[in-house]
Design a protein around this motif. Sequence first.
Motif, PDB file in Angstrom:
ATOM      1  N   TYR A 126      48.821  49.854  52.460  1.00 19.42           N
ATOM      2  CA  TYR A 126      48.448  49.482  50.970  1.00 19.42           C
ATOM      3  C   TYR A 126      48.550  48.270  50.604  1.00 19.42           C
ATOM      4  CZ  TYR A 126      47.611  54.737  50.370  1.00 19.42           C
ATOM      5  OH  TYR A 126      46.937  55.937  50.307  1.00 19.42           O
ATOM      6  N   LYS A 127      49.639  47.448  50.866  1.00 17.12           N
ATOM      7  CA  LYS A 127      49.909  46.065  50.827  1.00 17.12           C
ATOM      8  C   LYS A 127      48.500  45.368  51.041  1.00 17.12           C
ATOM      9  CE  LYS A 127      52.607  42.092  51.500  1.00 17.12           C
ATOM     10  NZ  LYS A 127      53.922  41.472  52.051  1.00 17.12           N
ATOM     11  N   ALA A 128      47.929  45.835  52.483  1.00 19.17           N
ATOM     12  CA  ALA A 128      46.746  45.014  52.908  1.00 19.17           C
ATOM     13  C   ALA A 128      45.596  45.482  52.030  1.00 19.17           C
ATOM     14  CB  ALA A 128      46.365  45.561  54.207  1.00 19.17           C
ATOM     15  N   GLN A 129      45.793  46.448  50.965  1.00 20.32           N
ATOM     16  CA  GLN A 129      44.435  46.753  50.058  1.00 20.32           C
ATOM     17  C   GLN A 129      44.625  46.058  48.776  1.00 20.32           C
ATOM     18  OE1 GLN A 129      43.763  50.919  49.986  1.00 20.32           O
ATOM     19  NE2 GLN A 129      43.401  51.102  52.168  1.00 20.32           N
ATOM     20  N   GLY A 130      45.799  45.132  48.729  1.00 20.24           N
ATOM     21  CA  GLY A 130      45.999  44.664  47.290  1.00 20.24           C
ATOM     22  C   GLY A 130      47.267  45.069  46.610  1.00 20.24           C
ATOM     23  N   ARG A 131      47.960  46.248  47.031  1.00 22.66           N
ATOM     24  CA  ARG A 131      48.786  46.929  46.048  1.00 22.66           C
ATOM     25  C   ARG A 131      50.068  46.295  46.433  1.00 22.66           C
ATOM     26  NH1 ARG A 131      46.978  51.137  42.725  1.00 22.66           N
ATOM     27  NH2 ARG A 131      44.874  51.521  43.342  1.00 22.66           N
ATOM     28  N   ARG A 132      50.963  46.989  45.417  1.00 15.50           N
ATOM     29  CA  ARG A 132      52.533  46.148  45.615  1.00 15.50           C
ATOM     30  C   ARG A 132      53.435  47.256  45.968  1.00 15.50           C
ATOM     31  NH1 ARG A 132      54.257  42.383  41.173  1.00 15.50           N
ATOM     32  NH2 ARG A 132      55.882  42.056  42.791  1.00 15.50           N
ATOM     33  N   PRO A 133      53.403  47.971  47.020  1.00 16.18           N
ATOM     34  CA  PRO A 133      54.277  49.171  47.071  1.00 16.18           C
ATOM     35  C   PRO A 133      55.730  48.585  47.532  1.00 16.18           C
ATOM     36  CG  PRO A 133      53.288  48.375  49.405  1.00 16.18           C
ATOM     37  CD  PRO A 133      52.757  47.310  48.156  1.00 16.18           C
ATOM     38  N   LEU A 134      56.559  49.805  47.105  1.00 15.96           N
ATOM     39  CA  LEU A 134      58.031  49.578  47.170  1.00 15.96           C
ATOM     40  C   LEU A 134      58.568  50.754  47.944  1.00 15.96           C
ATOM     41  CD1 LEU A 134      60.713  48.445  45.953  1.00 15.96           C
ATOM     42  CD2 LEU A 134      60.395  50.410  44.004  1.00 15.96           C
TER      43      LEU A 134
END
Length: 447
Positions: A126-134
Amino acid sequence: MAFESLSERLNSVFKKLRGKGKLGEADIKAAMREVRMALLEADVNYKVAKDFCAQVSERAMGQEVMESLTPAQQVVKIVNEELTRLMGGDDPRTLHIRNKGQTVLMMCGLQGNGKTTHAAKLGKYYKAQGRRPLLVACDIYRPAAIDQLRIVGEQAGVPVFEMGTEKPERIAAKAIAYARDHGNDIVILDTAGRLQIDDDLMGELVRIKEAVEVDETLLVVDAMAGQEAVNVARTFNEKVGISGVILTKTDGDTRGGAALSVLAVTGKPIYFQGTGEKLDALEPFYPARMANRILGMGDVLSLIEKAQAVQDDREAEETARRMMSNKFDLNDMLAQFAQIKKMGGAASLLAMLPGGNQITADQMDQIDSKALPHIEAIIYSMTPEERAHPSIINSKRKRRIAAGCGQSVEDVNKLLRQFEAMQKMMKKAKRNPKGFMRSMSSMKGFR
């Protein structure tokens, strides 16, 4: 490769059907008996296998097959469609990710199935999709669980929230608040597992879901566990309530029963499949593509997506330009091998091509473990001039190259012949692009 034995058995059944021409009711029944046995040997749930064969038989005995000029192909088409339906339909299921606020994903499952690793894989995805995961460390029992999450989180480039051995439900609630304050829009809860299902484990997961609003409860199961994985999925769904499954180790020599049974038994889809140990070895689960691979029809779309993921457009255009202008040399060949490695290795790519399932596991292993490293060693033993202009490599140079890489002169000759064949193919493509594409599209599967 997943489904290897099932693919072999099904292709054997279809080969017998193709040899009969017109098919009668007895032929269909005999074929379905073999298909049912193949499914059961692949550890598919008995009722699922029985219902599947009944559905295929009903359709195969209809007018569309019995009056067809190619009845065997019609049967294969029906099996393909029913396999796709069994695993979830033509379109892949996707997780519900909120456009605003925090999306909470809770990972659950038995110990050792890869929850922590796949939490990091999801974070990277999801980070590769521009999201900011935790990532959130809610496993407070397993030794070094928090350290492991911290390590894989760092490798994935995803931050980790942890509060030591506080109660998991309290950690989850604090993590949501932290995510709101720091702009993390996807919160992935890595929960504890057990060696077997028990009330304490289920109770803890229920308490987490009561403490925070969980959008997706994802069960991580080992594909190699077969039918047992489906039993685990059923129990977790009854006790905790899951929304879907992540199937791990689908790159192994597994019977594949879990993938074919989990939706029918639990009513919950497979969202993702883990295809290797690396953190980028996570793919959305496409039922139609998996059905194609099981039946030896290949998975060209996934192959294209892998290629696009490791090679940017400018690099691809430059390689294509050099190929079409007859400037393709051994440096380019070496670069292509590097791309193949990034895409999972030659064996992984061949398995996605039509007919790739007919290549044995031993042959696959030899391709990745022997062929490619040997070819690379030969090219690295050449001088820059020899790589750019292979035509200058005479007998003396061949002996020097062979001695430098520990291979034989015949190995060097074999590589040069392969390179010359590639050059001839490029020249043919340049002279007659349409004819070249026709000849490529008419190629049969590997034999």
